[in-house]
Enzyme design. Structure first.
Site: not given
Ligand code: C5P
Length: 396
Positions: A337, A210, A323, A278, A288, A341
Site C-alpha cells: 500500500k 461500514n 492507515f 472503495d 426509493k 498510494k
Molecule cells: O486501499 P485501502 O482502502 O485498504 O487503503 C486504506 C487507506 O487509504 C486509508 O488510509 C484510507 O483512509 C485511505 N483511502 C482513501 N480513499 C479511498 C480508499 C482508502 O483515502 N477511496
C-alpha cells in the site's frame, strides 16, 4: 526556571496508592504537588503519607474553615499549572462530565481554567458501561486529556481494561502537558485528518457504509491539536463530538470527503484514517427503489482514492500518512500500500482482533520506507499521542 505546579486529585480506588509514587516522581522532577484527597480516597491512602511525599498540606474539605481561609477552592483550582486526577474514579468522571460540584475535588474541577489530565481506574465493567463511555467522550470534547487505563488483572479479581496507568506513564503525560509551548511543536503547522466511514447513497433512504466508529481518527485530530497544530478534521457520519480546538467538516460521500480535503490544502500533514468506501452505486435516483419480483442489481463505480490523490497532489503535504485495516497478512499488505498510494507512512492495524473496530484499543505497526516498527497494544488516545509526536518530529 519557573517551578511548575500540579494539583493532584486522588480519588477513592484501590489504585490510590499509586498516587504516592506519582507524587514522588513529580517532586523528584522539581514539580510542586498540592494534593486534594477525596473522602473515598482517604479510605485508601492516608493524608499523612500524601502530605509527607508532596511536602504540602492535603486539602480535603469543601467546607473546612481553615482550608477555605488558607486557600479557597477557587484559588486552589487556579493556582496551578495542571490538574491531575489519579485515580479518576467512575464517580469523579461522571461528576466532572456533568458539571456537578458537591465536594472539594469536583468543585475544583468545575472552577478551573487549567488543563486537566485524568488517569481512570475502575472495574472493567464500570469502564465499559455506556455511561462511563459517554462521560469520557464528553470530558475529551471538553479538552480533558486521558492517560490509560491499562489492561490487566484487577484488584477485584477480574481481568480487563480499567487498571490505573503506571505512575511513570502518568508522570510522562503530566510532564508533556506542563511543557507548555515547548510541548506544542506543531504550532504554526496545519494538518488534515480524515475519519469515520463514508456513506454512499443507493437511493434517498438507503446507504452503503461500514462499521468505522471514527475514534482513532478523532483521537489523532485531538492529539495533533494538543501539540499546537491547526487541524481540519474531515469526518464521515459518526456519533462523536468534535474534539476541542479542531475544525470539523462533516461529509457523507467519498467525493465530498476528497473535495473537503482539497479545500483544506495546503497543509503540512495529511492523515487518512477514514474508512472510505472503495465503490459507490453508479446512480442515486430521486425515488426509493421499490421491492419488485427480481432482486435489483447495484452497479458500482470506483470512488476516488483520497490518500493517493493527496499523495500525488501538486500541493502535497510534507507528510502523508495512511492507515491499513486488514484482517490478515497485515504488514505485507501495508508495504504494498505504501508503494501504491505514494504516501510516507502506513499505520497498519489488525482489525481481526476483537474490539478494534469501534473499540478503545488498537495494536498498530508503523511502516515507512525505512522498515517496520511494531507497537504494543494501547488505548487509541495513546496510539494517537505517540503518532502525533512522531509526526511533529517528521515535519519540524
Ligand atoms: O486501499 P485501502 O482502502 O485498504 O487503503 C486504506 C487507506 O487509504 C486509508 O488510509 C484510507 O483512509 C485511505 N483511502 C482513501 N480513499 C479511498 C480508499 C482508502 O483515502 N477511496
Amino acid at each position: 526556571m519557573d517551578i511548575k505546579r500540579v494539583l493532584l486529585i486522588v480519588g477513592g480506588g484501590i489504585a490510590a496508592y499509586k498516587a504516592l509514587e506519582l507524587t514522588r516522581l513529580l517532586r523528584k522532577a522539581g514539580v510542586a504537588v498540592r494534593p486534594v484527597l477525596t473522602r473515598a480516597g482517604a479510605q485508601f491512602v492516608t493524608p499523612l503519607s500524601l502530605s509527607a511525599l508532596a511536602e504540602d498540606k492535603v486539602y480535603s474539605d469543601l467546607f473546612s474553615l481553615t482550608d477555605e481561609a488558607e486557600m479557597g477552592h477557587i484559588e486552589l483550582s487556579r493556582q496551578t499549572d495542571l490538574i491531575v486526577v489519579a485515580p479518576a474514579t467512575a464517580d469523579l468522571m461522571a461528576k466532572a462530565a456533568n458539571g456537578l460540584a458537591d465536594d472539594l475535588a469536583s468543585t475544583t474541577l468545575l472552577a478551573t481554567d487549567k488543563p486537566v489530565l485524568m488517569a481512570p481506574a475502575m472495574n472493567v465493567r464500570m469502564w465499559e458501561h455506556p455511561a462511563t463511555r459517554r462521560n469520557r467522550a464528553t470530558l475529551q470534547a471538553d479538552g480533558v486529556q486521558f492517560v490509560g487505563p491499562d489492561e490487566g488483572a484487577m484488584a477485584c479479581g477480574e481481568f480487563g481494561e480499567g487498571r490505573l496507568a503506571e505512575p511513570q506513564a502518568i508522570f510522562e503525560a503530566a510532564m508533556a502537558m506542563l511543557a507548555g509551548p515547548a510541548g506544542q511543536p506543531l504550532k504554526g503547522h496545519r494538518a488534515i485528518v480524515t475519519a469515520g466511514p463514508t456513506a454512499e447513497p443507493i437511493d434517498p433512504v438507503r446507504l452503503l457504509t461500514n462499521r468505522s466508529s471514527g475514534r482513532q481518527g478523532y483521537a489523532i485530530a485531538a492529539a495533533l491539536a494538543d501539540l499546537g497544530c491547526e487541524v481540519t478534521l474531515v469526518s464521515g457520519p459518526t456519533a462523536l463530538p468534535a474534539p476541542r480546538g479542531v475544525r470539523r467538516v462533516e461529509v457523507e460521500t467519498a467525493r465530498e470527503m476528497l473535495a473537503a480535503c482539497e479545500a483544506a490544502l495546503p497543509a503540512d500533514i495529511a492523515v487518512c484514517v477514514a474508512a472510505v468506501a472503495d465503490w459507490r452505486p453508479e446512480t442515486c435516483g430521486v425515488a426509493k427503489v421499490k421491492k419488485g419480483d427480481a432482486a435489483p442489481t447495484l452497479t458500482l463505480v470506483e470512488n476516488p482514492d483520497i490518500l493517493a490523490t493527496l499523495s500525488k497532489s501538486k500541493t502535497r503535504p510534507k507528510l502523508v500518512v495512511g492507515f491499513a485495516a486488514e484482517t490478515h497478512d497485515v504488514e505485507a499488505y501495508a508495504q504494498g500500500k505504501l508503494a501504491r498510494k505514494g504516501c510516507d507512512w502506513i499505520v497498519a492495524n489488525d482489525v481481526s482482533i476483537d474490539g478494534v473496530m469501534g473499540g478503545d484499543r488498537n495494536t498498530v505497526a508503523v511502516i515507512t520506507q525505512g522498515g517496520i516498527e511494531r507497537w504494543a497494544p494501547a488505548d487509541k488516545a495513546e496510539v494517537a499521542r505517540k503518532l502525533a509526536l512522531r509526526m511533529a518530529e517528521a515535519v519540524s
